[in-house]
Scaffold this motif. Structure first.
Motif, PDB file in Angstrom:
ATOM      1  N   ILE A 140       1.045  13.089   2.506  1.00 18.42           N
ATOM      2  CA  ILE A 140       0.793  13.304   1.027  1.00 18.42           C
ATOM      3  C   ILE A 140      -0.698  13.353   0.901  1.00 18.42           C
ATOM      4  O   ILE A 140      -1.690  12.387   1.393  1.00 18.42           O
ATOM      5  N   ALA A 141      -1.510  14.510   0.638  1.00 17.56           N
ATOM      6  CA  ALA A 141      -2.908  14.700   0.937  1.00 17.56           C
ATOM      7  C   ALA A 141      -3.742  14.012  -0.325  1.00 17.56           C
ATOM      8  O   ALA A 141      -3.248  13.662  -1.175  1.00 17.56           O
ATOM      9  N   ALA A 142      -4.752  13.663   0.264  1.00 19.65           N
ATOM     10  CA  ALA A 142      -5.832  12.876  -0.569  1.00 19.65           C
ATOM     11  C   ALA A 142      -6.226  13.309  -1.850  1.00 19.65           C
ATOM     12  O   ALA A 142      -6.381  14.769  -1.581  1.00 19.65           O
ATOM     13  N   ILE A 143      -6.808  12.913  -2.720  1.00 16.20           N
ATOM     14  CA  ILE A 143      -7.415  13.634  -3.932  1.00 16.20           C
ATOM     15  C   ILE A 143      -8.978  13.047  -4.099  1.00 16.20           C
ATOM     16  O   ILE A 143      -8.612  11.998  -4.478  1.00 16.20           O
ATOM     17  N   SER A 144      -9.887  13.737  -3.933  1.00 14.46           N
ATOM     18  CA  SER A 144     -10.927  12.874  -4.226  1.00 14.46           C
ATOM     19  C   SER A 144     -11.252  12.862  -5.434  1.00 14.46           C
ATOM     20  O   SER A 144     -10.958  13.595  -6.588  1.00 14.46           O
ATOM     21  N   GLY A 145     -11.815  11.637  -6.082  1.00 16.88           N
ATOM     22  CA  GLY A 145     -11.705  11.237  -7.491  1.00 16.88           C
ATOM     23  C   GLY A 145     -10.424  10.754  -8.064  1.00 16.88           C
ATOM     24  O   GLY A 145     -10.438  10.295  -9.201  1.00 16.88           O
ATOM     25  N   ALA A 146      -9.306  10.891  -7.255  1.00 15.70           N
ATOM     26  CA  ALA A 146      -8.054  10.083  -7.537  1.00 15.70           C
ATOM     27  C   ALA A 146      -7.463   9.169  -6.820  1.00 15.70           C
ATOM     28  O   ALA A 146      -6.213   9.252  -6.588  1.00 15.70           O
ATOM     29  N   THR A 147      -8.236   8.600  -5.686  1.00 19.22           N
ATOM     30  CA  THR A 147      -7.773   7.902  -4.659  1.00 19.22           C
ATOM     31  C   THR A 147      -6.846   7.012  -4.975  1.00 19.22           C
ATOM     32  O   THR A 147      -5.652   6.763  -4.618  1.00 19.22           O
ATOM     33  N   ILE A 148      -6.980   6.148  -6.289  1.00 19.64           N
ATOM     34  CA  ILE A 148      -6.444   4.798  -6.310  1.00 19.64           C
ATOM     35  C   ILE A 148      -4.921   5.544  -7.127  1.00 19.64           C
ATOM     36  O   ILE A 148      -3.823   5.083  -6.534  1.00 19.64           O
ATOM     37  N   SER A 149      -5.224   6.335  -7.911  1.00 22.26           N
ATOM     38  CA  SER A 149      -3.812   6.995  -8.500  1.00 22.26           C
ATOM     39  C   SER A 149      -3.037   7.642  -7.702  1.00 22.26           C
ATOM     40  O   SER A 149      -1.662   7.603  -7.680  1.00 22.26           O
ATOM     41  N   ALA A 150      -3.562   8.353  -6.723  1.00 27.25           N
ATOM     42  CA  ALA A 150      -2.831   9.188  -5.608  1.00 27.25           C
ATOM     43  C   ALA A 150      -1.960   8.194  -4.742  1.00 27.25           C
ATOM     44  O   ALA A 150      -0.725   8.303  -4.165  1.00 27.25           O
ATOM     45  N   LYS A 151      -2.711   7.213  -4.352  1.00 31.52           N
ATOM     46  CA  LYS A 151      -2.011   5.913  -3.324  1.00 31.52           C
ATOM     47  C   LYS A 151      -1.137   5.375  -4.225  1.00 31.52           C
ATOM     48  O   LYS A 151      -0.025   4.983  -3.748  1.00 31.52           O
ATOM     49  N   ALA A 152      -1.194   4.990  -5.558  1.00 32.34           N
ATOM     50  CA  ALA A 152      -0.287   4.276  -6.421  1.00 32.34           C
ATOM     51  C   ALA A 152       0.891   5.241  -6.485  1.00 32.34           C
ATOM     52  O   ALA A 152       2.105   4.826  -6.467  1.00 32.34           O
ATOM     53  N   MET A 153       0.950   6.683  -6.740  1.00 36.05           N
ATOM     54  CA  MET A 153       2.104   7.523  -7.125  1.00 36.05           C
ATOM     55  C   MET A 153       2.754   7.456  -5.581  1.00 36.05           C
ATOM     56  O   MET A 153       4.064   7.384  -5.601  1.00 36.05           O
ATOM     57  N   THR A 154       1.943   7.554  -4.483  1.00 35.71           N
ATOM     58  CA  THR A 154       2.724   7.518  -3.301  1.00 35.71           C
ATOM     59  C   THR A 154       3.513   6.422  -2.958  1.00 35.71           C
ATOM     60  O   THR A 154       4.731   6.321  -2.295  1.00 35.71           O
ATOM     61  N   THR A 155       2.952   5.254  -3.308  1.00 38.20           N
ATOM     62  CA  THR A 155       3.581   3.861  -3.067  1.00 38.20           C
ATOM     63  C   THR A 155       4.895   3.922  -3.852  1.00 38.20           C
ATOM     64  O   THR A 155       5.921   3.253  -3.416  1.00 38.20           O
TER      65      THR A 155
END
Length: 173
Positions: A140-155
Motif C-alpha cells: 500500500i503506497a504511502a501518502i505524504s500528509g496523510a501518513t497516520i490515516s493511511a497507516k490506520a486504514m491499512t491496519t
C-alpha cells in the motif's frame, strides 16, 4: 436540569441525522457497485465464542450480506479508523467470494489527511483476499500528509481480512 436535557436531545438528534446520512451513503455505494435498485441487508451472525477471538468484533451494525432477488450479491463492512485526531468512517464492499471489491471513505472528520479518500489510493485494496496481509509502503503506497490515516486504514483492512479468514475457517459464512 432543563439545559442538560436540551443538550442531550440535540446530541441525540444530531447522532440520528448523522447515522441516516451515513446509511444513505452506504445504500448509494451498494446500489451503484452491484448495479441493483433494491436489496436487503442481513446481519452476519457469529457465535459469541468465535467473535471473542476476532481482531474485529462482528455485530448487527457492522457486517452484512447483500441480497437482491434472493441472490447473494456480496457483503459489506462498515468500520471506523482513527486518524491523527479523530475517527473516520469507511465501507468495504466484498464480492460473494469475500474478495475486496471496493473501499470508500464515507466521512473524514479531520483537516489533514483527507487524501486517503482518493479513489486511486483506495483501489489498492481491491482484489485483496482473506489470506493477504498488507504492508504499508510495500503493498500500500504511502501518502505524504496523510501518513497516520493511511497507516490506520491499512491496519483496519488487515484486521478485517484476518477476521474474515477466521470466520471462513470456522464456516461462519
Amino acid at each position: 436540569m432543563k439545559k442538560i436535557v436540551f443538550i442531550l436531545a440535540i446530541g441525540m438528534s444530531f447522532l440520528s441525522l448523522t447515522n441516516s446520512k451515513i446509511e444513505a451513503l452506504i445504500q448509494k455505494e451498494i446500489k451503484a457497485y452491484f448495479d441493483i435498485e433494491n436489496y436487503t441487508k442481513q446481519s452476519l451472525k457469529v457465535s459469541q465464542e468465535i467473535n471473542e477471538t476476532l481482531p474485529i468484533q462482528i455485530s448487527s451494525t457492522n457486517f452484512f450480506k447483500i441480497v437482491s432477488n434472493n441472490e447473494l450479491k456480496g457483503y459489506y463492512y462498515f468500520g471506523q479508523a482513527f486518524g491523527k485526531a479523530d475517527y473516520f468512517d469507511f465501507i468495504v464492499i466484498f464480492d460473494e467470494s469475500l474478495v475486496i471489491s471496493k473501499v470508500k471513505i464515507l466521512v473524514y472528520r479531520e483537516d489533514h489527511g483527507g487524501e486517503i479518500g482518493s479513489k486511486r489510493w483506495l483501489r489498492q485494496f481491491s482484489g485483496k483476499t482473506k489470506d493477504k496481509q498488507l504492508e504499508y509502503q510495500k503493498d500500500i503506497a504511502a501518502i505524504s500528509g496523510a501518513t497516520i490515516s493511511a497507516k490506520a486504514m491499512t491496519t483496519e483492512i488487515n484486521k478485517l481480512l484476518k477476521t474474515i479468514n477466521i470466520l471462513h475457517n470456522n464456516k461462519q459464512f
